[in-house]
Write a protein that holds these residues in place. Structure first.
Motif, mmCIF file in Angstrom:
data_model
loop_
_atom_site.group_PDB
_atom_site.id
_atom_site.type_symbol
_atom_site.label_atom_id
_atom_site.label_comp_id
_atom_site.label_asym_id
_atom_site.label_seq_id
_atom_site.Cartn_x
_atom_site.Cartn_y
_atom_site.Cartn_z
ATOM 1 N N ASN A 16 0.805 -1.225 0.000
ATOM 2 C CA ASN A 16 0.000 0.000 0.000
ATOM 3 C C ASN A 16 0.841 1.278 0.000
ATOM 4 O O ASN A 16 0.389 2.324 0.479
ATOM 5 C CB ASN A 16 -0.939 0.007 1.208
ATOM 6 N N LYS A 17 2.051 1.177 -0.542
ATOM 7 C CA LYS A 17 2.925 2.344 -0.689
ATOM 8 C C LYS A 17 3.101 3.106 0.621
ATOM 9 O O LYS A 17 2.972 4.330 0.693
ATOM 10 C CB LYS A 17 2.393 3.295 -1.770
ATOM 11 N N GLY A 18 3.395 2.358 1.701
ATOM 12 C CA GLY A 18 3.713 2.986 2.970
ATOM 13 C C GLY A 18 2.543 3.246 3.885
ATOM 14 O O GLY A 18 2.733 3.721 5.007
ATOM 15 N N ARG A 19 1.344 2.942 3.442
ATOM 16 C CA ARG A 19 0.160 3.174 4.273
ATOM 17 C C ARG A 19 -0.198 1.888 5.012
ATOM 18 O O ARG A 19 -0.385 0.843 4.391
ATOM 19 C CB ARG A 19 -1.003 3.659 3.425
ATOM 20 N N VAL A 20 -0.290 1.997 6.334
ATOM 21 C CA VAL A 20 -0.585 0.839 7.181
ATOM 22 C C VAL A 20 -1.722 1.217 8.119
ATOM 23 O O VAL A 20 -1.758 2.326 8.666
ATOM 24 C CB VAL A 20 0.658 0.422 7.996
ATOM 25 N N GLY A 21 -2.664 0.293 8.321
ATOM 26 C CA GLY A 21 -3.805 0.575 9.171
ATOM 27 C C GLY A 21 -3.572 0.199 10.617
ATOM 28 O O GLY A 21 -2.427 0.044 11.067
ATOM 29 N N GLY A 22 -4.650 0.068 11.342
ATOM 30 C CA GLY A 22 -4.562 -0.306 12.756
ATOM 31 C C GLY A 22 -3.914 0.779 13.585
ATOM 32 O O GLY A 22 -4.153 1.974 13.376
ATOM 33 N N VAL A 23 -3.060 0.372 14.519
ATOM 34 C CA VAL A 23 -2.429 1.333 15.431
ATOM 35 C C VAL A 23 -1.476 2.267 14.694
ATOM 36 O O VAL A 23 -1.098 3.320 15.226
ATOM 37 C CB VAL A 23 -1.670 0.599 16.559
ATOM 38 N N VAL A 83 16.631 1.906 3.358
ATOM 39 C CA VAL A 83 15.419 2.538 3.876
ATOM 40 C C VAL A 83 14.329 2.443 2.820
ATOM 41 O O VAL A 83 14.561 2.747 1.642
ATOM 42 C CB VAL A 83 15.672 4.022 4.231
ATOM 43 N N GLU A 84 13.136 2.030 3.227
ATOM 44 C CA GLU A 84 11.954 2.053 2.367
ATOM 45 C C GLU A 84 10.937 2.996 2.982
ATOM 46 O O GLU A 84 10.552 2.840 4.141
ATOM 47 C CB GLU A 84 11.340 0.653 2.243
ATOM 48 N N THR A 85 10.501 3.971 2.200
ATOM 49 C CA THR A 85 9.508 4.928 2.689
ATOM 50 C C THR A 85 8.091 4.563 2.258
ATOM 51 O O THR A 85 7.135 5.236 2.642
ATOM 52 C CB THR A 85 9.821 6.337 2.159
ATOM 53 N N GLY A 86 7.984 3.508 1.460
ATOM 54 C CA GLY A 86 6.687 3.147 0.891
ATOM 55 C C GLY A 86 6.616 3.511 -0.572
ATOM 56 O O GLY A 86 5.932 2.853 -1.355
ATOM 57 N N ASP A 154 4.182 10.623 -5.847
ATOM 58 C CA ASP A 154 3.535 9.836 -4.799
ATOM 59 C C ASP A 154 4.190 10.076 -3.437
ATOM 60 O O ASP A 154 3.513 10.028 -2.401
ATOM 61 C CB ASP A 154 3.581 8.347 -5.145
ATOM 62 N N ALA A 155 5.498 10.323 -3.439
ATOM 63 C CA ALA A 155 6.182 10.624 -2.180
ATOM 64 C C ALA A 155 5.649 11.926 -1.587
ATOM 65 O O ALA A 155 5.425 12.027 -0.373
ATOM 66 C CB ALA A 155 7.693 10.721 -2.406
ATOM 67 N N PHE A 156 5.415 12.926 -2.435
ATOM 68 C CA PHE A 156 4.849 14.187 -1.943
ATOM 69 C C PHE A 156 3.403 13.996 -1.494
ATOM 70 O O PHE A 156 2.969 14.586 -0.500
ATOM 71 C CB PHE A 156 4.925 15.263 -3.026
#
Length: 273
Positions: A16-23, A83-86, A154-156
């Protein structure tokens, strides 16, 4: 964190290109791949981070555990990481902050999220603050120029999404880290548009003269974005700025920038491949 939980976060992050749900929803997360101190094998760990100009800061909290996390022991032995930013993946050098600099950065982290202070109190140790300095930050290698442009855009987009969430969560007084986050975005956009104006746009104009109306509009949009960035920077310099005022300014920038990115991709990506 448990290995299975980490693996789930890593998979969701990459899908999801760095987007994670939950906490982790709305939070800043990166993937740090280190080289094992004993094994020499790669190990990937999800970590919260703080922007700090041209570098990112991570804290070896281990969730408040009494011992340093394994990733920290790894970087002491092998201080070059991935490093991975998504959106972007790059190599980085590691610097462990010391003395006054470490104290300032940790205090800023605690102001932004008191959880860091709780972790340190619970751990009974001084939590190391680690700076990640990009070696080759940029779009993915080996792809087309069009794909590289979309990756940067997408990074921006992701950074704007995070800042909007941070502004919404902020109280009446803006903290130092939120100001740094906003100013880091401003600097990144300024550099990106300077490079487009100086290199990519002239090259495309020379090859595609029929693009003249598109290029005029893109340059005009660059000027609009630059003006909005200047107004945002001036706002951030005011110690008394209200959260509502900052939120309105960030939303105005978001609308203009998203429209600009979409127009640029529609017209230039097909030509860039």
């Amino acid at each position: 964190m448990p290995v299975d939980f980490n693996r789930q976060i890593i998979e969701e992050f990459r899908a999801n290109k760095g987007r994670v749900g939950g906490v982790f929803d709305g939070g800043r997360l990166l993937l740090l791949t280190t080289t094992g101190a004993r094994t020499g094998a790669p190990h990937t760990t999800p970590l919260g981070y703080l922007p700090d100009g041209d570098r990112l800061l991570v804290i070896a909290s281990a969730g408040g555990a009494p011992k340093h996390p394994q990733w920290y022991r790894n970087v002491l032995a092998n201080p070059q990481v991935t490093v991975e930013t998504g959106v972007l993946t790059y190599r980085a050098d590691v610097v462990v902050l010391e003395g006054d600099e470490r104290e300032r950065m940790f205090a800023r982290a605690v102001e932004f999220d008191p959880g860091w202070g709780d972790y340190q109190a619970r751990s009974g140790r001084l939590l190391p603050v680690v700076a990640l300095l990009p070696i080759d930050e940029g779009p993915p290698a080996g792809g087309s120029l069009g794909a590289a442009l979309v990756a940067l855009h997408d990074a921006f987009r992701l950074e704007l999404e995070l800042i909007r969430a941070e502004v919404a969560r902020s109280g009446p007084r803006l903290g130092a880290q939120l100001r740094v986050n906003c100013l880091t975005l401003c600097q990144g956009l300024h550099v990106h548009h300077e490079r487009e104006d100086g290199f990519m746009f002239p090259a495309l104009e020379g090859r595609y003269p029929e693009l003249a109306p598109v290029m005029r509009q893109l340059r005009a949009e660059h000027e609009t974005v630059a003006r909005l960035l200047g107004e945002l920077q001036a706002l951030l310099a005011d110690d008394q700025v209200e959260q509502r005022t900052l939120s309105e300014e960030v939303e105005r920038l978001t609308r203009e920038l998203e429209a600009h990115l979409e127009y640029e991709e529609k017209n230039l990506v097909p030509l860039l491949g």
